[in-house]
Design an enzyme around this catalytic site. Structure first.
Site, PDB file in Angstrom:
ATOM      1  N   HIS A 112     -10.253   0.604   1.989  1.00 57.41           N
ATOM      2  CA  HIS A 112     -10.048   1.591   3.066  1.00 57.41           C
ATOM      3  C   HIS A 112     -11.218   1.403   4.030  1.00 57.41           C
ATOM      4  O   HIS A 112     -12.341   1.813   3.750  1.00 57.41           O
ATOM      5  CB  HIS A 112     -10.025   3.022   2.509  1.00 57.41           C
ATOM      6  CG  HIS A 112      -9.752   4.045   3.581  1.00 57.41           C
ATOM      7  ND1 HIS A 112      -8.592   4.778   3.642  1.00 57.41           N
ATOM      8  CD2 HIS A 112     -10.502   4.431   4.647  1.00 57.41           C
ATOM      9  CE1 HIS A 112      -8.631   5.568   4.710  1.00 57.41           C
ATOM     10  NE2 HIS A 112      -9.782   5.383   5.333  1.00 57.41           N
TER      11      HIS A 112
ATOM     12  N   LYS B 119      -9.240  -0.648  -5.767  1.00 58.56           N
ATOM     13  CA  LYS B 119      -9.238   0.025  -4.475  1.00 58.56           C
ATOM     14  C   LYS B 119     -10.609   0.596  -4.160  1.00 58.56           C
ATOM     15  O   LYS B 119     -11.174   1.342  -4.962  1.00 58.56           O
ATOM     16  CB  LYS B 119      -8.196   1.149  -4.492  1.00 58.56           C
ATOM     17  CG  LYS B 119      -8.222   2.066  -3.283  1.00 58.56           C
ATOM     18  CD  LYS B 119      -7.689   1.384  -2.042  1.00 58.56           C
ATOM     19  CE  LYS B 119      -7.911   2.233  -0.804  1.00 58.56           C
ATOM     20  NZ  LYS B 119      -6.743   2.442  -0.008  1.00 58.56           N
TER      21      LYS B 119
ATOM     22  N   HIS C 282       1.525   5.392  -1.657  1.00 60.71           N
ATOM     23  CA  HIS C 282       1.133   6.571  -2.435  1.00 60.71           C
ATOM     24  C   HIS C 282       2.379   7.175  -3.060  1.00 60.71           C
ATOM     25  O   HIS C 282       3.304   7.565  -2.346  1.00 60.71           O
ATOM     26  CB  HIS C 282       0.467   7.624  -1.540  1.00 60.71           C
ATOM     27  CG  HIS C 282      -0.785   7.121  -0.892  1.00 60.71           C
ATOM     28  ND1 HIS C 282      -2.026   7.294  -1.461  1.00 60.71           N
ATOM     29  CD2 HIS C 282      -0.983   6.424   0.251  1.00 60.71           C
ATOM     30  CE1 HIS C 282      -2.950   6.740  -0.680  1.00 60.71           C
ATOM     31  NE2 HIS C 282      -2.343   6.202   0.361  1.00 60.71           N
TER      32      HIS C 282
ATOM     33  N   HIS D 145       0.875  -1.199   0.000  1.00 64.02           N
ATOM     34  CA  HIS D 145       0.000   0.000   0.000  1.00 64.02           C
ATOM     35  C   HIS D 145       0.897   1.229   0.000  1.00 64.02           C
ATOM     36  O   HIS D 145       1.502   1.572   1.015  1.00 64.02           O
ATOM     37  CB  HIS D 145      -0.910   0.007   1.237  1.00 64.02           C
ATOM     38  CG  HIS D 145      -1.822   1.199   1.310  1.00 64.02           C
ATOM     39  ND1 HIS D 145      -3.162   1.081   1.594  1.00 64.02           N
ATOM     40  CD2 HIS D 145      -1.614   2.527   1.144  1.00 64.02           C
ATOM     41  CE1 HIS D 145      -3.728   2.273   1.593  1.00 64.02           C
ATOM     42  NE2 HIS D 145      -2.789   3.179   1.332  1.00 64.02           N
TER      43      HIS D 145
ATOM     44  N   HIS E 168      -4.283  -0.949   6.059  1.00 63.51           N
ATOM     45  CA  HIS E 168      -3.847  -0.134   7.207  1.00 63.51           C
ATOM     46  C   HIS E 168      -4.765  -0.295   8.426  1.00 63.51           C
ATOM     47  O   HIS E 168      -5.354   0.654   8.900  1.00 63.51           O
ATOM     48  CB  HIS E 168      -3.692   1.351   6.827  1.00 63.51           C
ATOM     49  CG  HIS E 168      -4.746   1.943   5.943  1.00 63.51           C
ATOM     50  ND1 HIS E 168      -6.088   1.822   6.188  1.00 63.51           N
ATOM     51  CD2 HIS E 168      -4.640   2.689   4.817  1.00 63.51           C
ATOM     52  CE1 HIS E 168      -6.757   2.447   5.256  1.00 63.51           C
ATOM     53  NE2 HIS E 168      -5.902   2.978   4.401  1.00 63.51           N
TER      54      HIS E 168
ATOM     55  N   ASP F  98       1.533   2.564   3.552  1.00 62.45           N
ATOM     56  CA  ASP F  98       0.678   3.749   3.413  1.00 62.45           C
ATOM     57  C   ASP F  98       1.529   5.012   3.475  1.00 62.45           C
ATOM     58  O   ASP F  98       1.057   6.045   3.942  1.00 62.45           O
ATOM     59  CB  ASP F  98      -0.431   3.773   4.479  1.00 62.45           C
ATOM     60  CG  ASP F  98      -1.540   4.754   4.140  1.00 62.45           C
ATOM     61  OD1 ASP F  98      -1.608   5.207   2.979  1.00 62.45           O
ATOM     62  OD2 ASP F  98      -2.332   5.076   5.041  1.00 62.45           O
TER      63      ASP F  98
END
Ligand code: NCD
Ligand code: ZN
Length: 350
Positions: free
Chosen positions: A141, A104, A20, A18, A179, A252
């Protein structure tokens, strides 16, 4: 050999399930920090506008590969941002062509750039059924967004209100609860026998909500899902160091510039890419479970995704405190690197 006698540890090269990476100059700045230690990463699609279609994912992947410094070996595993308008056929094509590894799910409004997320789960059911059929995982999420639900309860309520019904409706769908931040989520994943796994971030193994709020507000510790009380952090550590195949690393790592974080309404996200492996070695050593670090960072994730673990290795060496840059520079300002609040002694050898 007990953990205190271990000063050198060679493990399979880790993957980040995960991550970004953003785009443009931010992508340029942060990508090497991950590619230095990680072989692969699941790339989050929450750009503005989001990465919704196979074509957009293919373009984004090309931009990531173009931004990779020469000599660095890194494979981005792309995800599609699920919207109520997502076409099941486009998802099938993206999967078959190797363009997208997962889809996602952001509940609308849950976090940074999630306005296009899902409100009505019935609308995405055909996509989820197609994914179950082709074995494509859904990354979730896991927070409800209702304003009347306390922010510290949003993950636990999500399990009851969304995840359980969804798993009943599409039982063969592979789901990664991303997460996770609570004992509730750890227990839920442990009690499920099939098709469910969870990622745990580096920072949620280290901070609790006191780090954010006690003795002055610390925007650099603010992320979503927000860190919970200490008992939850301990449950996360126990899950991570257990070796249980259903738990694996998803950092994350979510870079925002200091100007975006340090303001009256600052962004959620913690940038852990540069020092994640050093932080994790400390956490596993403190738990007396260094030998399980490799399962968490390099084995359990590929197993769940049906991929082979990496053959290449990295070596962590224990020694004098590790120094690393406090910031990564971008044209829009610095991005502050996560401060674990203790010295790091484990260095990843070049
Ligand atoms: C992420 C971001 O900045 O994109 N922020 C965060 O706090 N984790 C979004 C997310 O994964 O929730
Ligand atoms: Zn994220």
């Amino acid at each position: 050999m007990s953990d205190k006698d271990i000063t050198r540890l060679t493990i399979r090269r880790p993957d980040d399930w995960h991550l970004h990476l953003r785009d443009g100059s931010m992508l340029q700045a942060v990508l090497p920090e991950t590619a230095r230690h990680f072989a692969r990463a699941i790339i989050m699609p929450n750009l503005v506008p989001p990465v919704v279609t196979a074509a957009q994912a293919a373009d984004y992947r090309s931009r990531i590969i173009a931004a990779l410094p020469q000599g660095m070996d890194f494979t981005p595993l792309m995800t599609l941002y699920l919207t109520e308008g997502t076409d099941p056929e486009d998802v099938r094509r993206a999967h078959a062509a190797g363009i997208a590894t997962a889809v996602k799910l952001y509940p609308a409004g849950a976090t940074t750039n999630s306005a296009s997320g899902v409100r009505d789960f019935e609308k995405v059911r055909p996509v989820l059924e197609a994914m179950a059929e082709i074995g494509m995982p859904l990354c979730v999420h896991g927070e409800v967004t209702d304003s009347d639900i306390d922010i510290f309860d949003r993950e636990a309520v999500f399990i009851d209100k969304v995840l359980k019904p969804l798993r009943k409706k599409v039982p063969d769908l592979k789901i990664v609860m991303e997460h996770v931040t609570t004992q509730d989520a750890v227990d839920y994943v442990r009690d499920s026998h099939k098709q469910l796994a969870a990622t745990i971030t580096t920072h949620h193994l280290i901070i609790n909500r006191n780090h954010i709020l006690a003795g002055g507000i610390k925007p650099h510790y603010y992320c979503l899902p927000v860190a919970k009380r200490e008992a939850h952090r301990i449950a996360l550590v126990q899950a991570a160091v257990s070796g249980d195949k259903r738990f694996f690393l998803g950092t994350d790592s979510a870079p925002h510039t200091d100007p975006a974080k340090l303001q009256a309404c600052g962004c959620a996200g913690i940038f852990t890419a540069p020092n994640t492996m050093s932080c994790l070695a400390e956490v596993f050593e403190a738990a007396g479970r260094l030998k399980k670090l490799e399962s968490f960072t390099s084995v359990n994730g590929p197993l769940f995704y049906g991929l082979s673990p990496n053959e290449a290795t990295i070596t962590l060496q224990k020694g004098d405190p590790v120094t690393y840059p406090r910031h990564v520079t971008t044209p829009d300002g610095p991005v502050t690197v996560f401060d674990p609040g203790f010295e790091l002694h484990w260095r990843v050898e070049d």
